[in-house]
Scaffold this active site. Structure first.
Site, short mmCIF file in Angstrom:
data_model
loop_
_atom_site.label_atom_id
_atom_site.label_comp_id
_atom_site.label_asym_id
_atom_site.label_seq_id
_atom_site.Cartn_x
_atom_site.Cartn_y
_atom_site.Cartn_z
N ARG A 1 21.34 -7.57 37.11
CA ARG A 1 20.77 -7.68 35.76
C ARG A 1 21.13 -9.01 35.12
NH1 ARG A 1 23.12 -2.28 33.74
NH2 ARG A 1 23.94 -2.01 35.84
N GLU B 1 36.64 0.86 39.42
CA GLU B 1 37.38 2.04 38.95
C GLU B 1 37.91 2.82 40.17
OE1 GLU B 1 34.99 4.04 36.16
OE2 GLU B 1 36.65 5.27 35.42
O1 LIG Z 1 32.69 -4.92 33.73
P1 LIG Z 1 32.49 -4.13 35.00
O2 LIG Z 1 33.23 -2.81 34.97
O3 LIG Z 1 32.81 -4.92 36.22
O4 LIG Z 1 30.96 -3.68 35.07
C1 LIG Z 1 29.89 -4.49 34.66
C2 LIG Z 1 28.91 -4.69 35.78
O5 LIG Z 1 28.32 -3.42 36.15
C3 LIG Z 1 26.91 -3.56 36.14
O6 LIG Z 1 26.42 -4.02 37.36
P2 LIG Z 1 26.20 -3.12 38.63
O7 LIG Z 1 27.36 -3.29 39.56
O8 LIG Z 1 25.86 -1.74 38.21
O9 LIG Z 1 24.98 -3.85 39.34
P3 LIG Z 1 23.43 -4.09 38.98
O10 LIG Z 1 23.37 -5.13 37.87
O11 LIG Z 1 22.92 -4.61 40.25
O12 LIG Z 1 22.84 -2.77 38.55
C4 LIG Z 1 26.64 -4.61 35.09
O13 LIG Z 1 25.36 -5.21 35.26
C5 LIG Z 1 27.76 -5.59 35.31
O14 LIG Z 1 27.46 -6.54 36.32
N1 LIG Z 2 27.63 2.30 30.85
C1 LIG Z 2 26.99 1.36 31.53
N2 LIG Z 2 25.67 1.14 31.32
C2 LIG Z 2 25.01 0.19 32.01
N3 LIG Z 2 25.58 -0.59 32.93
C3 LIG Z 2 26.89 -0.41 33.18
N4 LIG Z 2 27.74 -1.05 34.03
C4 LIG Z 2 28.96 -0.49 33.90
N5 LIG Z 2 28.94 0.49 32.98
C5 LIG Z 2 27.65 0.57 32.51
#
Ligand SMILES: O=P(O)(O)OC[C@H]1O[C@H](OP(=O)(O)OP(=O)(O)O)[C@H](O)[C@@H]1O
Ligand SMILES: Nc1ncnc2[nH]cnc12
Length: 175
Positions: A59, A96
């Protein structure tokens, strides 16, 4: 423009107990998307001169690429493992539960260059902190962080290296 109204809250996704912040309605709204990019750009004043936007898969690619175009900067992707061809730099980080890894093209950044790290959301901060480590491995400097959403009830920004400006458009105080 109230950007928060364009974030859809989805209970129990992707796992029970998680309230997922879905930014796709914001992306689908041309005014909302433009205002978000303008506000992210406004937050870079005071971060000094920047050479690149570093966007985190996946994202962070959408917001980071649009922001890079808006600011007239190049875009550098940080990807999940096995997606970028070699040579790459790698950084493992804690989730986590368990571990994950992020990668950056080895010669994408040079010592002394300054970058802004962009993602949609900061939760535990592990993803953004690992990205900052990757940038540091190149000798480049993190000039700032920018996020659409901070989950302030998680460690988030406290997990980031101290003293680097962080710009957040929406701070969520509670789950
Ligand atoms: O602060 P954190 O606990 O590290 O989490 C934040 C990350 O989690 C989500 O990505 P995700 O790994 O879900 O990947 P995506 O963007 O491909 O959906 C979000 O887009 C951040 O990159
Ligand atoms: N609550 C949340 N919603 C969307 N993206 C996330 N990535 C980690 N936590 C999330």
């Amino acid at each position: 423009m109230e950007l928060r109204s364009l974030i859809r809250l989805v209970p129990d996704f992707p796992k029970p107990g998680i309230l997922f912040r879905d930014m796709t309605p914001l992306l689908q709204d041309p005014t909302g998307f433009r205002v978000a990019i303008e506000q992210l750009a406004a937050g870079t004043t005071g971060m000094g001169s920047l050479d690149y936007i570093v966007g985190i898969e996946s994202r962070g690619f959408i917001l980071g690429a649009a922001l890079a175009q808006h600011l007239g900067l190049g875009f550098v992707p940080v990807r999940k493992p096995g997606k970028l061809p070699p040579p790459v730099l790698s950084q493992r980080y804690s989730l986590e539960y368990g571990e994950d890894e992020l990668q950056l093209r080895a010669h994408a950044l040079r010592p002394g260059e300054r970058v802004l790290i962009v993602d949609d959301l900061i939760a535990t901060g592990g993803t953004a902190a690992a990205t900052a480590e990757l940038v540091a491995q190149t000798g480049a400097e993190v000039g700032g962080f920018a996020f659409l959403i901070e989950l302030a009830f998680l460690p988030g920004c406290k997990a980031l290296p101290a003293g680097i400006p962080t710009h957040v458009l929406m701070v969520e105080e509670s789950e």
